[in-house]
Design a protein around this motif. Structure first.
Motif, short mmCIF file in Angstrom:
data_model
loop_
_atom_site.label_atom_id
_atom_site.label_comp_id
_atom_site.label_asym_id
_atom_site.label_seq_id
_atom_site.Cartn_x
_atom_site.Cartn_y
_atom_site.Cartn_z
N ILE A 59 -11.97 4.81 -2.98
CA ILE A 59 -10.28 3.99 -2.37
C ILE A 59 -9.81 4.39 -2.52
CG2 ILE A 59 -8.86 2.24 -2.71
CD1 ILE A 59 -10.62 0.46 -4.46
N LEU A 60 -9.40 5.01 -0.82
CA LEU A 60 -8.72 5.99 -0.16
C LEU A 60 -7.10 5.69 -0.58
CD1 LEU A 60 -10.75 7.97 1.86
CD2 LEU A 60 -10.48 8.26 0.07
N THR A 61 -5.92 5.85 -0.52
CA THR A 61 -4.93 5.66 -0.44
C THR A 61 -4.31 6.90 0.93
OG1 THR A 61 -4.22 5.71 -2.45
CG2 THR A 61 -2.50 5.72 -0.74
N SER A 62 -4.16 6.49 2.16
CA SER A 62 -3.33 6.39 3.33
C SER A 62 -2.37 7.33 3.49
CB SER A 62 -4.11 5.90 4.41
OG SER A 62 -3.14 4.21 4.43
N ARG A 63 -1.71 7.68 4.38
CA ARG A 63 -0.55 8.22 4.74
C ARG A 63 0.76 7.31 4.51
NH1 ARG A 63 1.98 13.26 6.51
NH2 ARG A 63 4.16 12.64 7.75
N LYS A 64 0.26 5.52 5.44
CA LYS A 64 1.28 4.85 5.46
C LYS A 64 1.16 4.02 4.01
CE LYS A 64 1.81 0.86 8.14
NZ LYS A 64 1.66 -0.17 9.51
N GLY A 65 0.34 4.41 2.54
CA GLY A 65 0.07 3.82 1.68
C GLY A 65 -1.20 2.84 1.92
N LEU A 66 -0.92 1.83 2.73
CA LEU A 66 -2.28 1.02 2.74
C LEU A 66 -3.18 1.66 2.06
CD1 LEU A 66 -1.87 -0.24 5.90
CD2 LEU A 66 -1.29 -1.14 3.98
N THR A 67 -4.23 0.72 0.68
CA THR A 67 -5.89 1.85 0.24
C THR A 67 -6.41 0.84 1.04
OG1 THR A 67 -5.53 -0.27 -0.76
CG2 THR A 67 -4.62 1.52 -1.47
N VAL A 68 -7.79 2.13 1.35
CA VAL A 68 -9.01 1.59 2.23
C VAL A 68 -10.51 1.52 1.60
CG1 VAL A 68 -10.80 2.11 4.11
CG2 VAL A 68 -7.52 2.00 4.42
#
Length: 463
Positions: A298-307
């Protein structure tokens, strides 16, 4: 870059290329072409689309004829008259016949595009000389040359093999484009991506010894803001979800989105359009090593949304997400992303059409009109809100590869839309490759959507 052909000088001696339709052929043979009636009849000339026949004269070559084909055959393929480039001797020519402005424009653009040759890896086999065409009166030669130059750049970048077109080499081409047109360019490279909060670009590219990077170009000081974002995956192994060997054969083209936005940027800058241009290219190689991202990470994006990473081969949307977030931090920009993103798009519309998505009706209208004017077919697909739950895995905010296999191009577009704050956004899911030789489109790398957008910009941005 492959050298761009020039037009034959307006005052140069040239031979006529008579453009004739099947319906007009009998009258032409009975009138202006009477002296060649027996010759053409014996040769079986029917004026089929792109059919070329040389015409003899008392002093040698007197000219040539080329058929336009029927309305049905013309509707089935663009740039049929471009077949003349390979069929005619390398002298100067001019078009002769009652062509509409649109038909003449298509003929000239096709001629320029058909003159492209990618010979960088065959130095011992130089390309033969090509015929030159006079620019017909009334046509905008500068725009035609700009479109051809942009397409040549795009083709060159895609056609270059990945050993010579990794992230660093793409950066060099990006910087050279900026320098040639008075733009400024910068790059954020390697671990600096983490320091400056581009975690998903870093995660996708960290497994390769060729460092990931975000390329940023700016040009123009006045007018509306246009930001182009292009996927720059210079080679895609699939990561730990490794592609089969057959699936990797075309993966040098996985930076086709970057190549296409760079080609479009060249067109805009060469023509001096009154706008402020920004180009963002996340450039990576999706490789396999102990540093590779893993399925179910699970990655955290620049926007803060997790993927949640449910397929490491769905990497393009990850790098675009950070770049689109960055683009959206600049208020008021119209944003367009271009990417060789999904196989689902090819299943839906094949390799000749470029599907695109937008929620803005005015943008859609402008793009549709631009596609017709630029002989650059596109097809609108929906940001279908009812499919939003498909990209929500439950354990994280977003899923990069929803299971089920349905609507893959739409769910990828919906994923990208989550990272854009402006309603003035369009996403193109292009193929970037011609599977077999076509008129004006040799097998290999190809831009899609750039000419449609070039003609759409005045209406889209109120220039």
């Amino acid at each position: 870059m492959t050298a761009l052909p020039d037009f034959a000088p307006a005052d140069a001696d040239s031979l006529p290329l008579h453009v004739i339709s099947p319906d007009d052929l009998p009258d032409w043979l009975a009138g202006p072409g009477a002296e060649w009636a027996g010759w053409l009849t014996a040769a079986g000339f029917k004026a089929a689309l792109g059919e070329v026949q040389l015409l003899p004269g008392t002093a040698g070559l007197a000219g040539a004829v080329i058929g336009t084909g029927t309305a049905q055959t013309r509707a089935r393929g663009r740039f049929g008259l471009a077949k003349a480039v390979a069929a005619l001797p390398a002298v100067d020519w001019h078009l002769s016949g009652a062509l509409t402005e649109a038909a003449a424009k298509e003929a000239v653009l096709g001629w320029l595009l058909a003159s492209y040759r990618f010979d960088s890896y065959r130095p011992g086999k130089p390309a033969p000389a090509l015929p030159r065409l006079k620019l017909p009166e009334g046509l905008d030669g500068e725009t035609l040359l700009a479109m051809a130059a942009g397409e040549y750049l795009t083709r060159d970048l895609i056609n270059t093999p990945s050993n010579d077109m990794g992230p660093e080499e793409l950066q060099a081409a990006f910087f050279a484009l900026a320098e040639a047109h008075g733009a400024t360019a910068s790059a954020i490279v390697g671990d600096d991506l983490l320091a400056q909060n581009f975690p998903m670009i870093h995660a996708v590219g960290r497994a390769s010894p060729r460092a990931p990077r975000l390329l940023d170009m700016r040009w123009g000081s006045d007018g509306p803001q246009l930001t182009l974002v292009g996927k720059g995956v210079c080679f895609d192994t699939g990561g730990l979800d490794l592609k089969p060997s057959a699936g990797m054969l075309l993966m040098k083209k996985d930076m086709g989105g970057a190549a296409t936005v760079m080609g479009l940027a060249l067109m805009i800058m060469r023509l001096g359009l009154p706008l402020r241009l920004r180009v963002l290219v996340p450039a990576v190689e999706n490789s396999v090593s102990g540093a590779a991202m893993r399925p179910r990470d699970i990655l955290t994006s620049r926007k803060g949304l997790t993927v949640e990473i449910n397929n490491t081969d769905a990497e393009g949307r990850l790098i675009l997400a950070d770049a689109l977030t960055y683009a959206s931090e600049e208020e008021g920009a119209t944003i367009i992303s271009m990417a060789t993103l999904t196989g689902s798009a090819r299943v839906a519309v094949g390799p000749d059409l470029a599907p695109y998505f937008t929620d803005d009706p005015a943008m859609a209208t402008a793009i549709a009109a631009g596609a017709a004017t630029g002989f650059d077919p596109v097809w609108r697909l929906p940001f279908w809100d009812a499919y939003e739950p498909m990209i929500e895995p439950g354990i994280a905010d977003l899923d990069n590869a929803p299971s089920g296999g349905f609507a893959g191009s739409i769910t990828a577009a919906l994923f990208l839309r989550r990272f854009v704050t402006t309603p003035r956004y369009a996403h193109f899911d292009i193929y970037g490759h011609i599977p077999a030789d076509l008129p004006a489109r040799p097998k290999g790398g190809a831009g899609q959507g750039a000419r449609a957008l070039l003609y759409a910009l005045p209406e889209m941005l109120d220039l």
